[in-house]
Scaffold this active site. Structure first.
Site, short mmCIF file in Angstrom:
data_model
loop_
_atom_site.label_atom_id
_atom_site.label_comp_id
_atom_site.label_asym_id
_atom_site.label_seq_id
_atom_site.Cartn_x
_atom_site.Cartn_y
_atom_site.Cartn_z
CG ASP A 63 -10.07 -2.68 -4.20
OD1 ASP A 63 -9.71 -2.14 -3.14
OD2 ASP A 63 -10.86 -3.64 -4.24
CE1 TYR B 170 -13.40 -7.75 1.61
CE2 TYR B 170 -11.83 -8.82 0.15
CZ TYR B 170 -12.10 -8.00 1.24
OH TYR B 170 -11.06 -7.48 1.97
NE ARG C 210 -5.44 3.51 4.20
CZ ARG C 210 -6.30 2.59 4.56
NH1 ARG C 210 -7.57 2.70 4.20
NH2 ARG C 210 -5.93 1.56 5.27
NE ARG D 260 -10.89 8.05 -2.17
CZ ARG D 260 -12.19 8.34 -2.18
NH1 ARG D 260 -12.62 9.44 -2.76
NH2 ARG D 260 -13.07 7.53 -1.62
NE ARG E 141 -4.03 -1.88 2.31
CZ ARG E 141 -4.63 -2.26 3.43
NH1 ARG E 141 -4.39 -1.62 4.55
NH2 ARG E 141 -5.46 -3.26 3.42
#
Length: 346
Positions: A71, A144, A26, A35, A22
């Site tokens: 993703d 998921y 963020r 974003r 990652r």
């Protein structure tokens, strides 16, 4: 060849290459600025934006590899699955019946995510280091799809494997075909390694993993063998599964922070180990960060090692801490240190 690729191919390099799971994301102010203007899906599906986010950490840090910004859910919408993020993936309708599984289509490679291939081409044109593509392992994607959203222990999915095993295998079979096609698209576009994320494999015992994960992961890795690129695998909280994972036809196994690399190495013969600093250490003072990073580096001696975190970097991480970590790893000469086994017998 790059240091990352050398280590991924099994070379016991003088310095451990470093990249961070990652690392494109963020915790960086430049990512947050983008974003604020675009939704997460817009950033994934716009090649220029996905390439920009992938390249952002390379401009700040002296890393040895890039990881594609995407993703693991990216290839699922072409199957007929509606996904939103709030902030994690949420399905409009969970997939739990045989009829729903039959209705899922497996698109051809070019249909799955053409924007990903274009992003890879843009990244390769600018990246000074190898690019890692990635996808979700079938068991994790199925987690998921069946659960429908994030969960603490994914109880709905775990019982689904027991009460509907035939439907589960039909779903995993389709997800395996999808994953092979999706990862081949990435490699054909220029990705120089691929990582398969099996984020929720550790929820299951070895018997369940042996039946519902191992055969499908093996199929994926075998289908990619002809490309000759390093194949990386991560299963979180999976020490109890290494007896099965050791047989996967991949070159690299990424280890989470819960167990020392020196303990894992005998369990995974012939594999390059990747990891495994606790991401929370990046929130600690510099002295603690250095001590913990050097501990991981010493534990990684005795075979090929790629330095990484034991999971993804936390959003509250100060980028300066990552810069300090990179400096510590780059200055650590593996040839000048004693292996953990030698220390234990001293």
């Amino acid at each position: 060849m790059s240091l990352f690729l050398e280590a991924a191919r099994g070379q016991d390099t003088a310095r451990a290459p470093i990249w961070i799971m990652r690392q494109a994301g963020r915790y960086l102010s430049e990512y947050r600025a983008l974003r604020a203007r675009y939704s997460f899906w817009e950033m994934c599906r716009t090649p220029e934006l996905a390439a920009e986010v992938t390249l952002q950490p390379l401009r700040r840090f002296d890393l040895d590899a890039a990881i594609l910004f995407q993703d693991i859910m990216t290839p699922l919408p072409p199957m007929g699955v509606e996904i939103d993020f709030s902030p994690g993936p949420v399905l409009k309708e969970p997939v739990r019946s045989a009829q729903q599984v039959r209705a899922l289509r497996v698109p051809e490679g070019g249909e799955i995510a053409p924007f990903v291939a274009e992003a890879i081409r843009l990244i390769r044109a600018e990246s000074p280091v190898p690019l890692i593509g990635f996808g979700g392992a079938p068991l994790t994607l199925a987690t998921y799809l069946v659960q429908g959203s994030g969960s603490k222990d994914y109880d709905e999915f775990r019982q689904f494997l027991r009460y509907a095993p035939e439907t589960a295998h039909a779903l995993l079979d389709k997800l395996t075909d999808l994953s092979v096609r999706y990862l081949k698209v990435q490699l054909q576009a220029g990705a120089q390694a691929v990582q398969l994320f099996d984020s929720w494999a550790g929820l299951h015992d070895a018997r369940v993993y042996r039946e519902f994960a191992k055969p499908y992961n093996t199929r994926i890795f075998e289908a990619l063998a002809a490309f000759g690129v390093p194949r990386l695998y991560i299963a979180v909280g999976a020490l109890h599964l290494y007896g099965e994972i050791k047989d996967l036809p991949c070159e690299v196994v990424s280890v989470d922070w819960r167990v020392p690399l020196s303990h894992v190495r005998p369990l995974l013969p012939g594999k390059t180990l990747q990891g495994n600093l606790d991401p929370a250490v990046l929130l600690a003072p510099e002295g603690v960060l250095r001590a913990e990073a050097e501990r991981v580096l010493r534990e990684g001696l005795g075979g090929p090692h790629i330095f990484n975190l034991g999971h993804g970097i936390m959003r509250q991480t100060d980028p300066e801490r990552l810069a300090q970590l990179v400096a510590v790893v780059r200055e650590f000469d593996r040839r000048a240190h004693t292996t953990p086994e030698e220390l234990s017998h001293a």
